[in-house]
Write a protein that holds these residues in place. Structure first.
Motif, PDB file in Angstrom:
ATOM      1  N   MET A  89      53.830 -46.569   8.606  1.00 49.36           N
ATOM      2  CA  MET A  89      53.999 -45.226   9.152  1.00 49.36           C
ATOM      3  C   MET A  89      55.257 -45.191  10.001  1.00 49.36           C
ATOM      4  N   SER A  90      56.071 -44.159   9.851  1.00 47.52           N
ATOM      5  CA  SER A  90      57.283 -44.013  10.636  1.00 47.52           C
ATOM      6  C   SER A  90      56.925 -43.571  12.042  1.00 47.52           C
ATOM      7  N   PRO A  91      57.738 -43.947  13.049  1.00 45.86           N
ATOM      8  CA  PRO A  91      57.467 -43.527  14.416  1.00 45.86           C
ATOM      9  C   PRO A  91      57.726 -42.050  14.571  1.00 45.86           C
ATOM     10  N   PRO A  92      57.249 -41.438  15.674  1.00 45.09           N
ATOM     11  CA  PRO A  92      57.564 -40.035  15.907  1.00 45.09           C
ATOM     12  C   PRO A  92      59.067 -39.818  15.860  1.00 45.09           C
ATOM     13  N   SER A  93      59.481 -38.675  15.356  1.00 42.32           N
ATOM     14  CA  SER A  93      60.901 -38.402  15.154  1.00 42.32           C
ATOM     15  C   SER A  93      61.652 -38.460  16.471  1.00 42.32           C
ATOM     16  N   ARG A  94      62.617 -39.343  16.559  1.00 43.82           N
ATOM     17  CA  ARG A  94      63.500 -39.444  17.710  1.00 43.82           C
ATOM     18  C   ARG A  94      64.922 -39.577  17.188  1.00 43.82           C
ATOM     19  N   ALA A  95      65.858 -39.144  17.995  1.00 46.31           N
ATOM     20  CA  ALA A  95      67.240 -39.122  17.547  1.00 46.31           C
ATOM     21  C   ALA A  95      67.750 -40.534  17.289  1.00 46.31           C
ATOM     22  N   VAL A  96      68.343 -40.732  16.111  1.00 44.50           N
ATOM     23  CA  VAL A  96      68.980 -41.997  15.764  1.00 44.50           C
ATOM     24  C   VAL A  96      70.472 -41.849  15.986  1.00 44.50           C
ATOM     25  N   ARG A  97      71.042 -42.750  16.725  1.00 41.58           N
ATOM     26  CA  ARG A  97      72.484 -42.733  17.000  1.00 41.58           C
ATOM     27  C   ARG A  97      73.113 -43.951  16.343  1.00 41.58           C
ATOM     28  N   VAL A  98      74.161 -43.722  15.558  1.00 45.79           N
ATOM     29  CA  VAL A  98      74.893 -44.817  14.922  1.00 45.79           C
ATOM     30  C   VAL A  98      76.303 -44.849  15.499  1.00 45.79           C
ATOM     31  N   ARG A  99      76.762 -46.029  15.857  1.00 50.29           N
ATOM     32  CA  ARG A  99      78.082 -46.194  16.473  1.00 50.29           C
ATOM     33  C   ARG A  99      78.645 -47.566  16.135  1.00 50.29           C
ATOM     34  N   PRO A 100      79.967 -47.760  16.319  1.00 53.07           N
ATOM     35  CA  PRO A 100      80.531 -49.100  16.159  1.00 53.07           C
ATOM     36  C   PRO A 100      79.948 -50.044  17.204  1.00 53.07           C
ATOM     37  N   ALA A 101      79.747 -51.296  16.814  1.00 54.90           N
ATOM     38  CA  ALA A 101      79.160 -52.274  17.725  1.00 54.90           C
ATOM     39  C   ALA A 101      80.204 -52.805  18.703  1.00 54.90           C
ATOM     40  N   SER A 102      79.731 -53.226  19.854  1.00 55.41           N
ATOM     41  CA  SER A 102      80.545 -53.938  20.832  1.00 55.41           C
ATOM     42  C   SER A 102      79.961 -55.328  21.036  1.00 55.41           C
ATOM     43  N   VAL A 103      80.705 -56.189  21.685  1.00 57.18           N
ATOM     44  CA  VAL A 103      80.229 -57.557  21.909  1.00 57.18           C
ATOM     45  C   VAL A 103      78.909 -57.559  22.661  1.00 57.18           C
ATOM     46  N   ASP A 104      78.706 -56.586  23.532  1.00 52.24           N
ATOM     47  CA  ASP A 104      77.463 -56.520  24.296  1.00 52.24           C
ATOM     48  C   ASP A 104      76.239 -56.290  23.408  1.00 52.24           C
ATOM     49  N   ASP A 105      76.470 -55.889  22.152  1.00 56.49           N
ATOM     50  CA  ASP A 105      75.357 -55.640  21.229  1.00 56.49           C
ATOM     51  C   ASP A 105      74.905 -56.898  20.496  1.00 56.49           C
ATOM     52  N   ALA A 106      75.579 -58.019  20.705  1.00 58.56           N
ATOM     53  CA  ALA A 106      75.322 -59.212  19.895  1.00 58.56           C
ATOM     54  C   ALA A 106      73.860 -59.642  19.958  1.00 58.56           C
ATOM     55  N   ARG A 107      73.264 -59.627  21.148  1.00 60.98           N
ATOM     56  CA  ARG A 107      71.858 -60.054  21.260  1.00 60.98           C
ATOM     57  C   ARG A 107      70.935 -59.086  20.514  1.00 60.98           C
TER      58      ARG A 107
END
Length: 269
Positions: free
Chosen positions: A1-19
């Motif tokens: 089952m999909s979660p309740p609809s919440r906004a999905v944001r897509v962006r370029p990754a930064s080094v802080d996203d590595a984990r």
């Protein structure tokens, strides 16, 4: 089952996203590859060793990395770059794309794909026996030889339409989908003419057919006007393999030939 609809944001990754990317990498593999990889391999995956590797990928100016976020938490990622293969069919490669199972159906995968490859052609490698992923790629114009061919998506849509119970009983729609020269060899070996098939489908009972599941789709361009389609079809009572020859020389695909063969139970897997 999909979660309740919440906004999905897509962006370029930064080094802080590595984990966050590494955590999704591990969890998504455990969710996606239960059939393909031994349980011991999946259980042995660890986040920590991947963090530094992901940081270097993000910084390398070679690979484009994008993340999908929901409420500030990374739930998916995609990578793309110049093709890594000498015989690449086109210059852009989708190197990887994963979304956590809890966020399937939210549009995150589509947004990631659009960000990673845009509207141009691309190719990818995928692990076999992964029907959900393959269905996603097919919807977006990919085929098994690696090159995006939107025309083949229209062919698959037409083929699956003919498996739908409501479509099959609509003689006008079936008439539009079948080429004037259409013939079929049924699972029993019976040769059906176009007129016989249209009549037989129109006479099907509304309760006599459940739309079957399909997988293992393959497409082969035999000529500029002809595409050979093969796939596996599964119903509660049997498994069969099918081949169809589609004429794509007109404004819409039309089926010229179809054949189905029942797979013996001992060979069904």
């Amino acid at each position: 089952m999909s979660p309740p609809s919440r906004a999905v944001r897509v962006r370029p990754a930064s080094v802080d996203d590595a984990r966050g990317i590494a955590a999704v990498h591990v969890q998504a593999w455990r969710e996606a590859y239960v059939r393909q990889l031994p349980a011991t391999v999946l259980a042995g995956l660890r986040v920590e060793p991947r963090i530094e590797r992901w940081a270097s990928i993000i910084e390398d100016d070679v690979t484009d990395v994008f993340v999908a976020e929901v409420d500030g938490r990374i739930v998916g990622w995609a990578t793309a770059g110049d093709g890594r293969d000498d015989d690449r069919p086109t210059s852009r490669e989708l190197e990887g794309i994963y979304v956590l199972a809890a966020h399937h159906g939210t549009g995150a995968g589509q947004l990631l794909l659009d960000a990673a490859i845009g509207a141009g052609d691309a190719y990818l490698w995928m692990m076999d026996d992964n029907p959900r992923a393959e269905a996603f790629y097919l919807r977006n114009g990919f085929v098994r030889d690696g090159l995006a061919v939107p025309q083949w998506v229209a062919v698959k849509d037409a083929e699956t339409a003919l498996l739908d119970a409501d479509v099959r009983r609509d003689a006008e729609t079936v008439d539009d989908l079948l080429h004037p020269a259409f013939v079929e060899i049924g699972r029993s070996g019976t040769l059906w003419t176009r007129e016989q098939i249209v009549g037989a489908l129109a006479a099907e009972s509304a309760d006599s057919r459940v739309t079957p599941q399909t997988d293992e789709w393959q497409f082969r361009q035999l000529s500029p006007e002809l595409v050979l389609v093969t796939y596996r079809l599964t119903t509660p009572s049997r498994i069969s393999r099918h081949s169809s020859l589609w004429d794509v020389g007109g404004t819409a695909p039309r089926l010229r030939f179809h054949q189905g063969t029942v797979v013996p139970p001992a060979s069904a897997q």
